[in-house]
Design an enzyme around this catalytic site. Structure first.
Site, PDB file in Angstrom:
ATOM      1  N   THR A 101       0.824  -1.213   0.000  1.00 54.33           N
ATOM      2  CA  THR A 101       0.000   0.000   0.000  1.00 54.33           C
ATOM      3  C   THR A 101       0.856   1.262   0.000  1.00 54.33           C
ATOM      4  O   THR A 101       2.074   1.211   0.228  1.00 54.33           O
ATOM      5  CB  THR A 101      -0.914   0.052   1.248  1.00 54.33           C
ATOM      6  OG1 THR A 101      -0.085   0.237   2.406  1.00 54.33           O
ATOM      7  CG2 THR A 101      -1.719  -1.230   1.407  1.00 54.33           C
ATOM      8  N   CYS A 102       0.187   2.395  -0.220  1.00 50.79           N
ATOM      9  CA  CYS A 102       0.878   3.681  -0.263  1.00 50.79           C
ATOM     10  C   CYS A 102       0.951   4.310   1.117  1.00 50.79           C
ATOM     11  O   CYS A 102       0.761   5.525   1.271  1.00 50.79           O
ATOM     12  CB  CYS A 102       0.174   4.626  -1.227  1.00 50.79           C
ATOM     13  SG  CYS A 102       0.263   4.049  -2.905  1.00 50.79           S
ATOM     14  N   ASP A 103       1.184   3.513   2.135  1.00 50.62           N
ATOM     15  CA  ASP A 103       1.291   4.023   3.492  1.00 50.62           C
ATOM     16  C   ASP A 103       2.719   3.773   3.961  1.00 50.62           C
ATOM     17  O   ASP A 103       3.218   2.649   3.861  1.00 50.62           O
ATOM     18  CB  ASP A 103       0.293   3.291   4.396  1.00 50.62           C
ATOM     19  CG  ASP A 103       0.277   3.856   5.803  1.00 50.62           C
ATOM     20  OD1 ASP A 103      -0.771   4.376   6.208  1.00 50.62           O
ATOM     21  OD2 ASP A 103       1.312   3.781   6.485  1.00 50.62           O
TER      22      ASP A 103
END
Ligand SMILES: *Cc1c(COP(=O)(O)O)cnc(C)c1O
EC number: 4.1.1.17
Length: 397
Positions: free
Chosen positions: A343-345
């Site tokens: 994910t983009c976290d």
């Protein structure tokens, strides 16, 4: 702590080997080729873990903590073996009842519950509740009249990988007063409950709390209030990269502590294992999305998997739980890696401090299996963070 060698990584913390489980899970993955990421749960292992704990602690009531893995087939297999259940919500009650548990086999062990949820539990036949506050005791008395109640005490959970801190429980002094109050309100004051912290790596980690429970019991006995039971909560460990001491050491330490502190009037004993029943029954199959380096001189590669912190690996936070890994390229030379989710976290990094090495020829499309991943994975995965679906669970029999 002993560090597991690769050949030990799939062994249980008891003596039973899981070779059969490995073979069944491998066959399922090869024949079905399920979409990744997914969790595959070996139901015979779930059954074997339950019976191992039951045999190690004869006469002890075993309540499986459903939150560790609420897959319906897991609950069904355990109910068929006569296991009981520790639940925390109406949905978990419905799940257990639908899969063969009797209402008398259910303990509503969450001290934080709405009045409506207490009433619902009561309407479904649940008669055992754990509480840690005056408001909750009064709510149980009002909405589940005549039920049994246990009071949870605060404990020092050092030695555990996941201490419970101060969120649950009250002082033994307050628990004594609330058990007395429970009796006055028409409830059955059953005894003291606690949780010694999850993944408790010290077999004597229950001792101090058992001593406190015995003290509360003795104090109330002197007033004519007879508590019959002690609830030892969860905490029994599972084997990950590091192997905890064997189950027999836990059973011996716990039994000795009950005998020592309670003396001749031995109480009924309840225990609520979650992790220890399901962790070693599960394997997560993931796929490598990307292998990259951050600079030309960087020795460590970054391996991005299609599962991460939000896809079910919440227990990698702080790198507390280090899952043993297996890939389809094992056997060749390896090198150090950072392992991250898709994910983009920025927090979606699984391991950057734990020293993992993976094959040098690992590349996109390869499989990385996370072993001992049956507990606190599927139940923790997010619904759709970044559009990734929740972790699918499959069972093999
Ligand atoms: C989560 C929980 C358990 C199970 O804990 P494990 O460490 O997985 O064994 C048992 N009892 C209660 C009240 C819990 O909240």
């Amino acid at each position: 702590m002993r560090r597991g060698t690769p050949s030990e990584m799939t062994k249980s913390f008891a003596d039973d080997r899981l070779d059969g489980a490995e073979a069944r899970i491998r066959r399922f993955l090869e024949e079905q080729r399920p979409a990744t990421p997914c969790l595959v749960i070996d139901l015979p292992t779930v059954r074997a873990r339950f019976t191992a704990i039951r045999d190690a602690l004869p006469g002890v009531g075993i309540y499986y903590a459903v939150k560790a893995n609420p897959t319906p087939e897991v609950v069904e297999v355990l109910a068929a073996e006569g296991c009981r259940f520790d639940v925390a919500s109406p949905n978990e009650i419905d799940l257990c009842l639908a899969r063969g548990a009797a209402p008398e086999a259910i303990s509503y062990s969450n001290p934080i519950k709405k009045a409506a949820d207490i009433a619902y539990a009561f309407s479904r036949g649940v008669r055992l509740f754990v509480s840690d506050s005056e408001q909750d005791v009064r709510a149980v008395a009002e909405h589940a009249p005549g039920s049994s109640v246990m009071l949870r005490i605060l404990v020092d959970s050092k030695g555990s990988t996941y201490p419970f801190g101060k969120k649950f429980g009250c002082s033994p002094e307050m628990a004594t007063d609330l058990l007395r109050l429970a009796g006055e309100l028409g409830l059955v004051p059953l005894g003291v409950a606690f949780h010694a912290g999850s993944q408790q790596l010290d077999p004597t980690g229950w001792d101090a709390a058992i001593a406190d429970a015995a003290e509360v019991t003795a104090k109330l006995r002197a007033e004519g209030v007879e508590l019959t039971t002690v609830n030892l909560g969860g905490g029994l460990p599972a084997g990950y990269l590091e192997q905890p001491p064997p189950l027999a050491e836990y059973a011996a330490a716990i039994t000795a502590a009950v005998d020592r502190h309670f003396g001749p009037v031995r109480p009924e004993v309840m225990i609520e294992p979650g992790r220890a029943i399901v962790a070693e029954a599960g394997v997560i199959r993931s796929e490598v999305v990307l292998v990259s380096r951050k600079s030309y001189g960087d020795e460590r590669r970054w391996v991005f998997l299609d599962i991460g912190r939000y896809g079910g690996l919440a227990e990698t936070e702080g790198e507390a739980i280090a899952y043993p890994l297996r890939t389809n390229r094992d056997g060749g030379p390896t090198g150090p890696v950072v392992i991250a989710g898709p994910t983009c976290d920025a927090d979606d990094v699984l391991y950057q401090h734990t020293c993992y090495e993976l094959p040098l020829d690992l590349r996109a499309g390869d499989h990385v299996d996370l072993l001992s991943a049956g507990a606190y994975t599927a139940s923790y995965s997010s619904v759709a963070f970044n559009g990734f679906p929740p972790l699918a669970a499959h069972c093999v029999r």
